[in-house]
Write a protein that holds these residues in place. Structure first.
Motif, PDB file in Angstrom:
ATOM      1  N   LEU A 117      42.261  51.782  19.635  1.00  0.00           N
ATOM      2  CA  LEU A 117      42.544  50.425  20.100  1.00  0.00           C
ATOM      3  C   LEU A 117      42.550  50.280  21.627  1.00  0.00           C
ATOM      4  O   LEU A 117      41.971  49.328  22.154  1.00  0.00           O
ATOM      5  N   GLY A 118      43.227  51.214  22.333  1.00  0.00           N
ATOM      6  CA  GLY A 118      43.350  51.069  23.787  1.00  0.00           C
ATOM      7  C   GLY A 118      42.011  51.051  24.507  1.00  0.00           C
ATOM      8  O   GLY A 118      41.677  50.073  25.198  1.00  0.00           O
ATOM      9  N   PRO A 119      41.199  52.110  24.397  1.00  0.00           N
ATOM     10  CA  PRO A 119      39.888  52.099  25.067  1.00  0.00           C
ATOM     11  C   PRO A 119      38.985  50.969  24.587  1.00  0.00           C
ATOM     12  O   PRO A 119      38.164  50.458  25.359  1.00  0.00           O
ATOM     13  N   ALA A 120      39.114  50.552  23.323  1.00  0.00           N
ATOM     14  CA  ALA A 120      38.292  49.452  22.805  1.00  0.00           C
ATOM     15  C   ALA A 120      38.627  48.149  23.530  1.00  0.00           C
ATOM     16  O   ALA A 120      37.725  47.389  23.931  1.00  0.00           O
ATOM     17  N   CYS A 121      39.923  47.869  23.709  1.00  0.00           N
ATOM     18  CA  CYS A 121      40.330  46.665  24.439  1.00  0.00           C
ATOM     19  C   CYS A 121      39.887  46.736  25.897  1.00  0.00           C
ATOM     20  O   CYS A 121      39.451  45.742  26.487  1.00  0.00           O
ATOM     21  N   TRP A 122      40.007  47.932  26.487  1.00  0.00           N
ATOM     22  CA  TRP A 122      39.584  48.145  27.874  1.00  0.00           C
ATOM     23  C   TRP A 122      38.085  47.892  28.018  1.00  0.00           C
ATOM     24  O   TRP A 122      37.641  47.213  28.960  1.00  0.00           O
ATOM     25  N   LEU A 123      37.283  48.400  27.084  1.00  0.00           N
ATOM     26  CA  LEU A 123      35.839  48.188  27.123  1.00  0.00           C
ATOM     27  C   LEU A 123      35.490  46.712  26.980  1.00  0.00           C
ATOM     28  O   LEU A 123      34.546  46.219  27.622  1.00  0.00           O
ATOM     29  N   TRP A 124      36.235  45.995  26.147  1.00  0.00           N
ATOM     30  CA  TRP A 124      35.973  44.573  25.977  1.00  0.00           C
ATOM     31  C   TRP A 124      36.227  43.819  27.276  1.00  0.00           C
ATOM     32  O   TRP A 124      35.405  42.996  27.706  1.00  0.00           O
ATOM     33  N   ILE A 141      72.024  38.602  31.393  1.00  0.00           N
ATOM     34  CA  ILE A 141      70.596  38.578  31.064  1.00  0.00           C
ATOM     35  C   ILE A 141      69.837  39.325  32.148  1.00  0.00           C
ATOM     36  O   ILE A 141      69.970  39.024  33.345  1.00  0.00           O
ATOM     37  N   PHE A 142      69.052  40.297  31.733  1.00  0.00           N
ATOM     38  CA  PHE A 142      68.249  41.084  32.679  1.00  0.00           C
ATOM     39  C   PHE A 142      66.773  40.800  32.404  1.00  0.00           C
ATOM     40  O   PHE A 142      66.319  40.872  31.253  1.00  0.00           O
ATOM     41  N   THR A 143      66.026  40.501  33.442  1.00  0.00           N
ATOM     42  CA  THR A 143      64.586  40.348  33.300  1.00  0.00           C
ATOM     43  C   THR A 143      63.909  41.573  33.921  1.00  0.00           C
ATOM     44  O   THR A 143      64.353  42.082  34.950  1.00  0.00           O
ATOM     45  N   ASN A 144      62.869  42.057  33.269  1.00  0.00           N
ATOM     46  CA  ASN A 144      62.083  43.169  33.823  1.00  0.00           C
ATOM     47  C   ASN A 144      60.615  42.814  33.723  1.00  0.00           C
ATOM     48  O   ASN A 144      60.056  42.692  32.629  1.00  0.00           O
ATOM     49  N   SER A 145      59.985  42.635  34.868  1.00  0.00           N
ATOM     50  CA  SER A 145      58.566  42.309  34.948  1.00  0.00           C
ATOM     51  C   SER A 145      57.819  43.568  35.334  1.00  0.00           C
ATOM     52  O   SER A 145      58.079  44.148  36.383  1.00  0.00           O
ATOM     53  N   SER A 146      56.896  43.977  34.476  1.00  0.00           N
ATOM     54  CA  SER A 146      56.339  45.315  34.600  1.00  0.00           C
ATOM     55  C   SER A 146      54.821  45.294  34.703  1.00  0.00           C
ATOM     56  O   SER A 146      54.153  44.364  34.250  1.00  0.00           O
ATOM     57  N   GLY A 147      54.292  46.368  35.314  1.00  0.00           N
ATOM     58  CA  GLY A 147      52.861  46.658  35.308  1.00  0.00           C
ATOM     59  C   GLY A 147      52.706  48.073  34.802  1.00  0.00           C
ATOM     60  O   GLY A 147      52.326  48.971  35.555  1.00  0.00           O
ATOM     61  N   SER A 148      53.012  48.301  33.533  1.00  0.00           N
ATOM     62  CA  SER A 148      53.061  49.641  32.958  1.00  0.00           C
ATOM     63  C   SER A 148      51.801  49.891  32.135  1.00  0.00           C
ATOM     64  O   SER A 148      51.470  49.114  31.238  1.00  0.00           O
ATOM     65  N   HIS A 149      51.113  50.990  32.429  1.00  0.00           N
ATOM     66  CA  HIS A 149      49.823  51.271  31.796  1.00  0.00           C
ATOM     67  C   HIS A 149      49.984  52.060  30.508  1.00  0.00           C
ATOM     68  O   HIS A 149      50.996  52.709  30.277  1.00  0.00           O
ATOM     69  N   GLN A 156      52.116  43.463  32.005  1.00  0.00           N
ATOM     70  CA  GLN A 156      50.693  43.178  32.146  1.00  0.00           C
ATOM     71  C   GLN A 156      49.958  43.685  30.908  1.00  0.00           C
ATOM     72  O   GLN A 156      50.389  44.640  30.257  1.00  0.00           O
ATOM     73  N   GLN A 157      48.849  43.039  30.576  1.00  0.00           N
ATOM     74  CA  GLN A 157      48.040  43.497  29.450  1.00  0.00           C
ATOM     75  C   GLN A 157      46.564  43.453  29.849  1.00  0.00           C
ATOM     76  O   GLN A 157      46.125  42.545  30.536  1.00  0.00           O
ATOM     77  N   GLY A 158      45.807  44.461  29.409  1.00  0.00           N
ATOM     78  CA  GLY A 158      44.363  44.448  29.630  1.00  0.00           C
ATOM     79  C   GLY A 158      43.915  45.278  30.806  1.00  0.00           C
ATOM     80  O   GLY A 158      44.700  45.948  31.478  1.00  0.00           O
ATOM     81  N   CYS A 159      42.603  45.249  31.049  1.00  0.00           N
ATOM     82  CA  CYS A 159      41.991  45.958  32.181  1.00  0.00           C
ATOM     83  C   CYS A 159      42.091  45.083  33.413  1.00  0.00           C
ATOM     84  O   CYS A 159      41.526  43.993  33.465  1.00  0.00           O
ATOM     85  N   ASP A 160      42.806  45.550  34.413  1.00  0.00           N
ATOM     86  CA  ASP A 160      43.063  44.770  35.627  1.00  0.00           C
ATOM     87  C   ASP A 160      41.966  44.984  36.667  1.00  0.00           C
ATOM     88  O   ASP A 160      42.088  44.554  37.794  1.00  0.00           O
ATOM     89  N   GLY A 161      40.900  45.710  36.288  1.00  0.00           N
ATOM     90  CA  GLY A 161      39.804  45.920  37.217  1.00  0.00           C
ATOM     91  C   GLY A 161      39.642  47.363  37.627  1.00  0.00           C
ATOM     92  O   GLY A 161      38.901  47.663  38.565  1.00  0.00           O
ATOM     93  N   ASP A 162      40.303  48.280  36.934  1.00  0.00           N
ATOM     94  CA  ASP A 162      40.236  49.680  37.336  1.00  0.00           C
ATOM     95  C   ASP A 162      40.298  50.569  36.092  1.00  0.00           C
ATOM     96  O   ASP A 162      39.943  50.146  34.996  1.00  0.00           O
ATOM     97  N   ARG A 163      40.798  51.800  36.256  1.00  0.00           N
ATOM     98  CA  ARG A 163      40.792  52.780  35.170  1.00  0.00           C
ATOM     99  C   ARG A 163      41.924  52.588  34.168  1.00  0.00           C
ATOM    100  O   ARG A 163      41.915  53.202  33.110  1.00  0.00           O
ATOM    101  N   LEU A 164      42.899  51.770  34.522  1.00  0.00           N
ATOM    102  CA  LEU A 164      44.083  51.627  33.683  1.00  0.00           C
ATOM    103  C   LEU A 164      43.925  50.496  32.684  1.00  0.00           C
ATOM    104  O   LEU A 164      43.260  49.497  32.941  1.00  0.00           O
ATOM    105  N   TYR A 165      44.569  50.688  31.518  1.00  0.00           N
ATOM    106  CA  TYR A 165      44.730  49.598  30.562  1.00  0.00           C
ATOM    107  C   TYR A 165      46.221  49.361  30.412  1.00  0.00           C
ATOM    108  O   TYR A 165      46.972  50.262  30.024  1.00  0.00           O
ATOM    109  N   TYR A 166      46.651  48.164  30.764  1.00  0.00           N
ATOM    110  CA  TYR A 166      48.060  47.799  30.632  1.00  0.00           C
ATOM    111  C   TYR A 166      48.276  47.308  29.203  1.00  0.00           C
ATOM    112  O   TYR A 166      47.578  46.397  28.745  1.00  0.00           O
ATOM    113  N   ASP A 167      49.241  47.919  28.516  1.00  0.00           N
ATOM    114  CA  ASP A 167      49.308  47.738  27.072  1.00  0.00           C
ATOM    115  C   ASP A 167      50.388  46.772  26.594  1.00  0.00           C
ATOM    116  O   ASP A 167      50.900  46.899  25.484  1.00  0.00           O
ATOM    117  N   GLY A 168      50.701  45.774  27.404  1.00  0.00           N
ATOM    118  CA  GLY A 168      51.535  44.677  26.935  1.00  0.00           C
ATOM    119  C   GLY A 168      52.819  45.118  26.280  1.00  0.00           C
ATOM    120  O   GLY A 168      53.681  45.746  26.885  1.00  0.00           O
TER     121      GLY A 168
END
Length: 711
Positions: A333-340, A189-197, A226-238
């Motif tokens: 969808l991406g920029p809309a979620c980021w704006l929200w 079993i491999f786990t991968n925890s990511s912060g991919s935008h 990660q998912q959502g706007c973490d406080g910067d220009r990136l949107y992490y897309d789950g």
């Protein structure tokens, strides 16, 4: 087994803790025995230089202590992410816990350090591969776990029934990924925890890497993001995923307003063992160097769970089709979620957009409309968190029963648009702006700013004794440009005035965030006025090409039932800053001296393929040689680099934009270059000219067909 997507926020330790515990509760309710979360989930991934502060590590341990003592985290193995200072070195770590004890701290070994990422600025990679050592725990954690020290390093966890290995984000993308050697040593079993935008057209690469990780090797791969706007220009897309033996068996949403999403699948370890029964793989595994195993006395599976075997056989037998969004849907969808996320977390009352009647501000408005549609959809589904945020943003009282289920009604409360016309504006653009505002429900105003422009011109004439004129009226290039810039900059001033006062006009408190609407191609070319209405608080289209925006508008016309968008697609892009005469109408592509399609090509070659002027010419002379002579290609390349270089200073002040494109010129993080250039590139251009003169002319296509060839 579950994996999760969490909408974490940098330094929101309390909120991040609630979302982590929420995901653990959901995992346990679904009968899971192992829960995986995104990278650096306790702090949020985007803390940047805050990772260098002792407070960040301190508060991370405090949050971990809350998790360790929580009843929610009992009876399940949890893979938690946070920074850890080990022997005075800061590492990006996963902490494996079970029943109030820490089993292993696994530091990241390969760092993301290009594009949007600067992990080596904050963290040090763990260099002792397949080695671990003791980490002495803070006293607050010792008091909770009863442990003084725990293993720290590149090790794996051996349960009664299987073996678990950790791989962190960038490590999956490296040529020699850790999962290869771990798998050969028996890790199942491999786990991968990511912060991919999110980036347009990027998900396919991520999915293929996850599938490939177990296609030859065999195994179960749990990918969290990660998912959502973490406080910067990136949107992490789950898009959390589970793969078994090279096949995706479960996938989460890529764009969602949910703060917590857990993806689960029933898996059978015997399928992995059967898949690995290959002679060549067994020979490599027999000679593989071993990992230190941290042995624990519990199992992840029931002793004789035949129902699990049946379920996984049914699941794997059924082909799972991975969901990919078209680029047009990604833009919707991406920029809309980021704006929200930006709107609700900034605690402002909505957005203000100067709506010009052109396709860029139109696209920005439609993205806000998409945001309102997503809010309305979530409200209809009963998402109480979204409803509560929507009520607060709309200025509703705490005891309000308002339900934001109608996107046009919600837009009228939170989205404000304004057409800022002058004598150079056309009735067509004014009409398009009004029609679009009505179609999406924005609170729309219309003004004529000629009196303000005239006042500035008269002030200049009073001080200097000379009154500037447009080129159409006999003025010089300097006069003509200055008069265009007056209009553009005054629009920015008016935008902020209206953004601050419109809520007050409507009897509400607070202010609005100003939206910019300059696309990536115009920013790259510098085809904008510094500190004009492209200067704003945030820009959802600042890293999206004009070509993709047109495709998005065509998609939205039908998908969002907005027939008015056809008028925007048919209109010629124009700034409307110069007088219209019988023989002249200002057009963007004519002003720039290049088309938007050409700009997209130049941008990708410059950034993605890392081309300077000479190498760009050598590539394009082959690609465009059938319809342009070498000299013509040379002139286009030189013109682009000249305009790029002399306008480079404008990119240092670009509005923070949603990152969506690999050739974004964002100066603040993504595209780090000087802003004072030898703009005529004498050495490079001479070399281009010499090569162009020596090459034969192979062009056969008529010049009018050239644009189609570039496309």
């Amino acid at each position: 087994m579950p994996t999760s997507s969490l909408n974490q926020w940098a330094l929101d330790f309390e909120g991040n803790l609630e979302r982590i515990l929420g995901s653990i509760r959901i995992a346990k309710e679904r009968g899971a025995t192992l829960r995986v979360g995104p990278e650096l989930e306790i702090t949020g991934y985007g803390c940047l230089d805050h990772f260098l502060e002792g407070d960040t590590c301190l508060h991370s341990w405090e949050v971990l202590g809350k998790i360790l003592t929580s009843e929610d985290a009992k009876g399940i193995v949890c893979d938690i992410g946070m920074p850890v200072r080990h022997k005075n070195v800061i590492y990006n770590c996963r902490i494996i816990i079970h029943d109030g004890k820490i089993i292993l701290i696994r530091p990241k070994m390969w760092m993301a350090n290009n594009g949007n990422y600067r992990e080596l600025r904050y963290f040090t990679p763990w260099m002792k591969h397949r080695e671990s050592e003791d980490h002495y725990l803070p006293r607050m954690i010792q008091n909770i776990t009863g442990q003084v020290k725990v293993p720290f390093g590149d090790a794996v966890v051996s349960t009664i029934d299987t073996c678990i290995g950790v791989e962190l984000c960038e490590e999956l993308f490296t040529p020699a990924s850790p999962h290869i050697l771990m798998g050969l040593d028996g890790v199942e079993i491999f786990t991968n925890s990511s912060g991919s935008h999110h980036e347009l057209r990027k998900l396919y690469t991520r999915v293929e890497l996850i599938k490939e990780a177990t296609l030859k090797l065999g195994g179960i791969y749990l990918y969290a993001n990660q998912q959502g706007c973490d406080g910067d220009r990136l949107y992490y897309d789950g898009c959390a995923m589970i793969a078994v033996n090279g096949q995706i068996v479960a996938q989460g949403s890529q764009f969602s307003l949910q703060d917590v999403e857990v993806v689960t699948a029933t898996v059978d370890l015997e399928d992995v063992r059967a898949f690995r029964a290959i002679s060549s793989r067994s020979m490599q595994a027999a000679g593989a160097k071993g990992y230190q195993r941290i042995e624990v006395g519990f199992a992840l599976s029931d002793e004789d769970d035949t129902s699990s075997v049946k379920n996984i056989q049914e699941l794997v037998a059924k082909k799972y089709d991975v969901r990919y969004h078209r680029p047009e849907e990604e833009i919707a969808l991406g920029p809309a979620c980021w704006l929200w996320d930006y709107l609700r977390r900034s605690r402002t009352q909505g957005y203000f957009l100067p709506l010009s009647g052109g396709i860029d501000s139109c696209a920005t408005a439609v993205i806000v409309h998409s945001m309102c549609r997503l809010v309305a959809e979530s409200a209809r589904k009963g998402d109480q968190a979204v409803i509560a945020d929507a009520r607060r943003i709309a200025g509703e009282p705490q005891d309000s029963t308002y339900l934001p289920s109608d996107p046009l009604d919600f837009a009228n409360k939170v989205f404000h648009t304004c057409y800022m016309g002058t004598e150079n504006s056309s009735a067509e653009t004014r009409g398009r702006a009004k029609e679009l505002a009505q179609a999406i429900g924005s609170y729309h105003t219309d003004l004529n700013m000629d009196s303000i422009v005239t006042a500035v011109r008269q002030l200049f004439a009073y001080v200097t004794g000379v009154k500037p004129r447009f080129r159409a009226h006999g003025g010089s290039q300097a006069e003509n440009l200055a008069l265009q810039n007056i209009q553009a900059r005054l629009r920015m001033v008016l935008a902020y005035l209206f953004a601050q006062l419109l809520p007050w006009v409507r009897g509400r408190n607070g202010g609005l965030l100003v939206l910019g609407s300059a696309n990536v191609d115009e920013s790259l070319r510098g085809y904008l006025t510094k500190y004009d209405c492209s200067s704003a608080d945030v820009n959802p289209i600042g890293a999206i090409s004009k070509t993709d925006l047109k495709k998005f508008i065509a998609y939205a016309k039908d998908s969002f039932e907005l027939p008015v968008l056809a008028e925007f697609l048919d209109a010629v892009p124009t700034a409307e800053l110069e007088p219209i005469t019988e023989t002249y109408v200002q057009a963007d592509e004519a002003d720039m001296g290049m088309t938007y399609d050409e700009l997209s090509v130049f941008g990708r070659l410059r950034k993605v393929e890392k081309c300077g002027p000479y190498s760009m010419f050598t590539k394009l002379v082959h690609e465009w040689g059938s319809f342009l002579s070498p000299t013509q290609v040379a002139e286009k390349v030189k013109h682009f680099f000249f305009e790029y270089a002399r306008n480079r200073h404008k990119m240092t002040t670009l509005t923070p934009s949603y990152h969506a494109e690999q050739y974004s010129p964002d100066d603040n993080r993504f595209d780090l270059r000087p802003f004072l250039y030898p703009s005529r590139f004498p050495w490079q251009f001479k070399k281009i000219d010499a090569l162009a003169a020596s090459l034969p002319d192979r062009s056969t296509v008529h010049p009018q067909e050239a644009k189609n060839e570039i496309n």
